[in-house]
Design a protein around this motif. Sequence first.
Motif: not given
Length: 494
Positions: A434-460
């Motif tokens: 995990p030291a090879g990456s860091v969490k970046k709280p300033e990046l609000k990726i939740g809104s970016m993951l929302f459409p991805i999750i829709i497509l993942v659920i569609s694929a499943i």
Amino acid sequence: MINLLILPIIIPFVAAVLLIFLKKNVVLQRWISTIAAAGVLAASITLVHTVYNEGIQTLDLGSWKAPFGITLVSDMLSALLVTATSLITLCCILFSFRSIRKERERNFYYPVVQFLVVGVNGAFTTGDIFNMFVFFEVMLMSSYVLLVIGGTKIQLRESIKYILVNITSSALFVIAVAYLYSIVGTLNMAHISQRIAEVDQPAILTVLAVLFLIVFGLKGAIFPLFFWLPGSYYAPPAPIMALFGALLTKVGVYSILRTYTLFFYHDIGFTHELLSILSLVTIILGSIAAIAYKDMKKIVIYNIIIAIGVITYGIGAMNADALTGSVFYLIHDMIIKAVLFLLVGVIILITGSSNYTKFSGLIKHYPLLGWSFFISVLALAGIPPLSGFVGKILIVNGGFSNGDLVGALIVLMSSLFVLYSLMRVFINGFWGDPAGSVKKPELKIGSMLFPIIILVISAISYGVFSEWMNMYIAQAAEALIDPTVYIDAVLGNP
């Protein structure tokens, strides 16, 4: 005859024209684009339901009856592809809100995306071969703009190659249509099929079949015509990569699927055998390239080429199982490629690199992102019960039915290369220290993951509920296996 067919074309067209006049108001552009995309999705789902219950739907534009006027035709294959296009476009637009800089948004990004949808949906829906060329050009002109929006050096460099290749392909398309018209005297696709059966010129029709394969092979990226794709698709931002990877090459594949089942059935021993051989070479070269790179974008791009080969191999096999599998796999690949490109976009945003060896342990900081990527890789590789399994196993079965053991095994083995090429990204980039990456709280990726999750659920869902989906897929394949179903619906034969 119903007007429902034209809604997936006219809604994005009207939205695009309106958005042109709202260049400076980015927020309003986002709203209108989202509403338009949602409207197209609703219309396309309604169209699928209508086609399932009432059969193939046609619309004679200007009330000029087929074959004299331009006819829009929506069979189940067309309706399903339009629905998949609409879902992917909606998710890419939602993803763009956080990933496309406002400079791009102010430079006609949203109207051009809508024009792209006009071209893609029009190509899927038209029943006229010249009108297909027109919609191809609408799609390609939109893609030219999307490729250069932002004006980075790599975009401008790759756009030159992309434009030259597609101009050549378009010129060949016009020549092929002209030659075909000189032989059969019609442009209506159903009528062409009828006339080809009456015209006793097998040699020139075989030449035309090869010419159309060159045209659509350039657009669909089949060996040896995929040289332009890796660089061109690498250049733009993630949502544009997703639109290109999910939609553009699939229009070329759809065109091969439609013409090689509706037009060129007179010399299957040569034309379809040639298609099968080229498809297998495409799979082999795509597999080698996919495992040769450490760049995530390159890996996913070469997986596009593998999938194109798998789908077109099913078309070349030309039996019920293989054609059904090709339809199933085509829709699966549209969805899952969009997912992977969007996921890669999020990963690059977080890590600042597309090389998976430059980071590790990402799943510790972003578990939802990690597991979404993992599921997507399994689906792409065809691990049951996910969406890639059913289509590929049907294509393999179709190859075995034709006695092509080598071809079927190559298709089957490609799953291992797909799994290995992308599982390296998961093991090295998401697993590990995990030291090879860091969490970046300033990046609000939740809104970016929302459409991805829709497509993942569609694929499943597409894989898990494949037995239910098979009702629609079987109806789509019916018109390919027996072209008279399509011809009678368009020309009104009893």
